[in-house]
Design a protein around this motif. Structure first.
Motif, PDB file in Angstrom:
ATOM      1  N   GLN A 138      -6.817  19.565 -22.904  1.00 30.54           N
ATOM      2  CA  GLN A 138      -6.982  20.856 -23.597  1.00 30.54           C
ATOM      3  C   GLN A 138      -6.802  21.960 -23.013  1.00 30.54           C
ATOM      4  OE1 GLN A 138     -10.880  19.765 -24.692  1.00 30.54           O
ATOM      5  NE2 GLN A 138     -10.528  18.048 -25.891  1.00 30.54           N
TER       6      GLN A 138
ATOM      7  N   ALA B  95      -5.884  16.074 -11.200  1.00 26.59           N
ATOM      8  CA  ALA B  95      -6.084  15.227 -12.037  1.00 26.59           C
ATOM      9  C   ALA B  95      -5.835  13.499 -11.570  1.00 26.59           C
ATOM     10  CB  ALA B  95      -4.794  15.304 -13.303  1.00 26.59           C
TER      11      ALA B  95
ATOM     12  N   ARG C 190     -11.402  16.527 -14.367  1.00 19.26           N
ATOM     13  CA  ARG C 190     -11.462  16.492 -15.677  1.00 19.26           C
ATOM     14  C   ARG C 190     -11.568  17.864 -16.126  1.00 19.26           C
ATOM     15  NH1 ARG C 190      -8.832  12.961 -15.440  1.00 19.26           N
ATOM     16  NH2 ARG C 190      -9.710  10.791 -15.442  1.00 19.26           N
TER      17      ARG C 190
ATOM     18  N   PRO D  86      -3.560  14.081 -20.985  1.00 14.82           N
ATOM     19  CA  PRO D  86      -4.521  14.365 -22.029  1.00 14.82           C
ATOM     20  C   PRO D  86      -6.150  14.511 -21.598  1.00 14.82           C
ATOM     21  CG  PRO D  86      -3.544  12.210 -22.029  1.00 14.82           C
ATOM     22  CD  PRO D  86      -3.070  12.989 -20.956  1.00 14.82           C
ATOM     23  N   ASP D  87      -6.461  13.880 -20.462  1.00 10.44           N
ATOM     24  CA  ASP D  87      -7.918  13.907 -20.179  1.00 10.44           C
ATOM     25  C   ASP D  87      -8.458  15.103 -19.281  1.00 10.44           C
ATOM     26  OD1 ASP D  87      -8.247  11.375 -21.604  1.00 10.44           O
ATOM     27  OD2 ASP D  87      -7.576  10.145 -19.683  1.00 10.44           O
TER      28      ASP D  87
ATOM     29  N   ARG E  31      -9.044  19.104 -19.072  1.00  9.13           N
ATOM     30  CA  ARG E  31      -9.201  20.276 -19.858  1.00  9.13           C
ATOM     31  C   ARG E  31      -9.006  21.572 -18.717  1.00  9.13           C
ATOM     32  NH1 ARG E  31     -14.874  20.885 -21.162  1.00  9.13           N
ATOM     33  NH2 ARG E  31     -15.260  19.244 -19.564  1.00  9.13           N
TER      34      ARG E  31
END
Length: 89
Positions: free
Chosen positions: A2, A51, A56, A79-80, A82
């Protein structure tokens, strides 16, 4: 991944917001990346490294619009994670 982009003029509180986000994640101010210290490839590599070490939340200050585009493309493979990125408007 995100991606949250924090935009605003100089001295509008963008870095303060990044500090608060980092602190809420248990990070200290020194873990906030300063985008101007990285080439595009090095920034991408650094985020992938973080990552792989379990990060995270990644905070990045002083991003350019080109770096924001890079972060958007990177989102498909992480995807994990932010990412909170500040851009001076």
């Amino acid at each position: 991944m995100q991606l949250e982009v924090i935009r605003g003029p100089a001295a509008s509180g963008k870095t303060t917001q990044l500090r608060q986000i980092a602190q809420a994640d248990g990070q200290d101010e020194g873990q906030i990346l300063l985008a101007k210290q990285y080439t595009h490839a090095a920034l991408k590599s650094r985020i992938r490294f973080l990552a792989s070490r379990g990060a995270r939340v990644v905070c990045i200050d002083e991003c350019t619009e080109e770096q924001i585009e890079l972060l958007r493309r990177l989102s498909a493979v992480l995807p994990d994670v932010r990412i909170h990125a500040a851009v001076a408007a």
